[in-house]
Design a protein around this motif. Structure first.
Motif, PDB file in Angstrom:
ATOM      1  N   GLY A  38      50.079  84.473  90.105  1.00  0.00           N
ATOM      2  CA  GLY A  38      50.777  83.325  90.650  1.00  0.00           C
ATOM      3  C   GLY A  38      51.505  83.654  91.940  1.00  0.00           C
ATOM      4  O   GLY A  38      51.568  84.807  92.379  1.00  0.00           O
ATOM      5  N   PHE A  39      52.055  82.624  92.537  1.00  0.00           N
ATOM      6  CA  PHE A  39      52.700  82.733  93.840  1.00  0.00           C
ATOM      7  C   PHE A  39      53.820  83.769  93.864  1.00  0.00           C
ATOM      8  O   PHE A  39      53.867  84.623  94.747  1.00  0.00           O
ATOM      9  N   THR A  40      54.731  83.693  92.924  1.00  0.00           N
ATOM     10  CA  THR A  40      55.915  84.552  92.998  1.00  0.00           C
ATOM     11  C   THR A  40      55.640  86.016  92.683  1.00  0.00           C
ATOM     12  O   THR A  40      56.438  86.869  93.063  1.00  0.00           O
ATOM     13  N   THR A  41      54.535  86.341  92.046  1.00  0.00           N
ATOM     14  CA  THR A  41      54.261  87.750  91.750  1.00  0.00           C
ATOM     15  C   THR A  41      54.078  88.554  93.040  1.00  0.00           C
ATOM     16  O   THR A  41      54.383  89.739  93.078  1.00  0.00           O
ATOM     17  N   ARG A  42      53.613  87.907  94.101  1.00  0.00           N
ATOM     18  CA  ARG A  42      53.405  88.600  95.376  1.00  0.00           C
ATOM     19  C   ARG A  42      54.696  88.776  96.167  1.00  0.00           C
ATOM     20  O   ARG A  42      54.733  89.565  97.109  1.00  0.00           O
ATOM     21  N   TYR A  43      55.734  88.029  95.814  1.00  0.00           N
ATOM     22  CA  TYR A  43      56.950  88.020  96.621  1.00  0.00           C
ATOM     23  C   TYR A  43      58.198  88.438  95.837  1.00  0.00           C
ATOM     24  O   TYR A  43      59.298  88.051  96.164  1.00  0.00           O
ATOM     25  N   ARG A  44      58.027  89.224  94.813  1.00  0.00           N
ATOM     26  CA  ARG A  44      59.148  89.699  94.011  1.00  0.00           C
ATOM     27  C   ARG A  44      59.969  90.715  94.788  1.00  0.00           C
ATOM     28  O   ARG A  44      59.418  91.428  95.614  1.00  0.00           O
ATOM     29  N   PRO A  45      61.256  90.829  94.480  1.00  0.00           N
ATOM     30  CA  PRO A  45      62.034  90.005  93.576  1.00  0.00           C
ATOM     31  C   PRO A  45      62.487  88.698  94.240  1.00  0.00           C
ATOM     32  O   PRO A  45      62.581  88.615  95.461  1.00  0.00           O
ATOM     33  N   CYS A  46      62.772  87.722  93.409  1.00  0.00           N
ATOM     34  CA  CYS A  46      63.242  86.417  93.872  1.00  0.00           C
ATOM     35  C   CYS A  46      64.605  86.135  93.265  1.00  0.00           C
ATOM     36  O   CYS A  46      64.918  86.619  92.188  1.00  0.00           O
ATOM     37  N   PHE A  47      65.407  85.367  93.970  1.00  0.00           N
ATOM     38  CA  PHE A  47      66.685  84.957  93.404  1.00  0.00           C
ATOM     39  C   PHE A  47      66.859  83.458  93.584  1.00  0.00           C
ATOM     40  O   PHE A  47      66.272  82.851  94.477  1.00  0.00           O
ATOM     41  N   VAL A  48      67.653  82.874  92.736  1.00  0.00           N
ATOM     42  CA  VAL A  48      67.871  81.426  92.723  1.00  0.00           C
ATOM     43  C   VAL A  48      68.859  81.064  93.825  1.00  0.00           C
ATOM     44  O   VAL A  48      69.937  81.649  93.915  1.00  0.00           O
ATOM     45  N   ILE A  49      68.469  80.092  94.672  1.00  0.00           N
ATOM     46  CA  ILE A  49      69.397  79.637  95.702  1.00  0.00           C
ATOM     47  C   ILE A  49      69.821  78.181  95.495  1.00  0.00           C
ATOM     48  O   ILE A  49      70.749  77.716  96.139  1.00  0.00           O
ATOM     49  N   TRP A  50      69.153  77.456  94.572  1.00  0.00           N
ATOM     50  CA  TRP A  50      69.510  76.048  94.344  1.00  0.00           C
ATOM     51  C   TRP A  50      68.970  75.599  92.994  1.00  0.00           C
ATOM     52  O   TRP A  50      67.838  75.934  92.640  1.00  0.00           O
ATOM     53  N   VAL A  51      69.771  74.848  92.243  1.00  0.00           N
ATOM     54  CA  VAL A  51      69.332  74.257  90.975  1.00  0.00           C
ATOM     55  C   VAL A  51      69.925  72.858  90.866  1.00  0.00           C
ATOM     56  O   VAL A  51      71.093  72.649  91.184  1.00  0.00           O
ATOM     57  N   GLU A  52      69.102  71.912  90.425  1.00  0.00           N
ATOM     58  CA  GLU A  52      69.538  70.543  90.142  1.00  0.00           C
ATOM     59  C   GLU A  52      69.047  70.187  88.749  1.00  0.00           C
ATOM     60  O   GLU A  52      67.930  70.556  88.375  1.00  0.00           O
ATOM     61  N   PHE A  53      69.853  69.452  87.984  1.00  0.00           N
ATOM     62  CA  PHE A  53      69.492  69.086  86.625  1.00  0.00           C
ATOM     63  C   PHE A  53      69.239  67.587  86.519  1.00  0.00           C
ATOM     64  O   PHE A  53      69.957  66.790  87.129  1.00  0.00           O
ATOM     65  N   TYR A  54      68.224  67.235  85.729  1.00  0.00           N
ATOM     66  CA  TYR A  54      67.832  65.839  85.516  1.00  0.00           C
ATOM     67  C   TYR A  54      67.648  65.596  84.022  1.00  0.00           C
ATOM     68  O   TYR A  54      67.248  66.489  83.287  1.00  0.00           O
ATOM     69  N   THR A  55      67.890  64.357  83.614  1.00  0.00           N
ATOM     70  CA  THR A  55      67.766  64.032  82.191  1.00  0.00           C
ATOM     71  C   THR A  55      66.347  63.646  81.807  1.00  0.00           C
ATOM     72  O   THR A  55      65.987  63.737  80.639  1.00  0.00           O
TER      73      THR A  55
END
Length: 83
Positions: A38-55
């Motif tokens: 997958g996409f992120t396996t090539r660009y590790r490590p990754c960190f979270v810069i934004w999260v939004e929650f929805y119901t």
């Protein structure tokens, strides 16, 4: 159950990833260590810069689709300092 739309940033490159999940902790762990392809396996490590929650899943999917669009990338540049 809540749905999270999130943006990851790669530490090894200047790439970003937008995703959607119901289980943030296991999904972020998957991006950084468990996933084998997958996409992120090539660009590790990754960190979270934004999260939004929805119901609802529909709301979350709509927001994810927007963030992956040209207007969404423009929004990220204007609203997220680390973009």
């Amino acid at each position: 159950m809540e749905f999270a739309v999130y943006i990851l940033k790669s530490l090894s490159s200047d790439r970003h990833y937008v995703g959607l999940t119901q289980n943030s902790i296991s999904r972020f762990k998957s991006h950084n260590s468990l996933g084998k392809k997958g996409f992120t396996t090539r660009y590790r490590p990754c960190f979270v810069i934004w999260v939004e929650f929805y119901t609802t899943k529909a709301e979350a999917m709509s927001r994810e689709k927007f963030l992956k669009s040209g207007k969404g990338r423009e929004w990220m540049q204007n609203h997220i300092d680390d973009y």
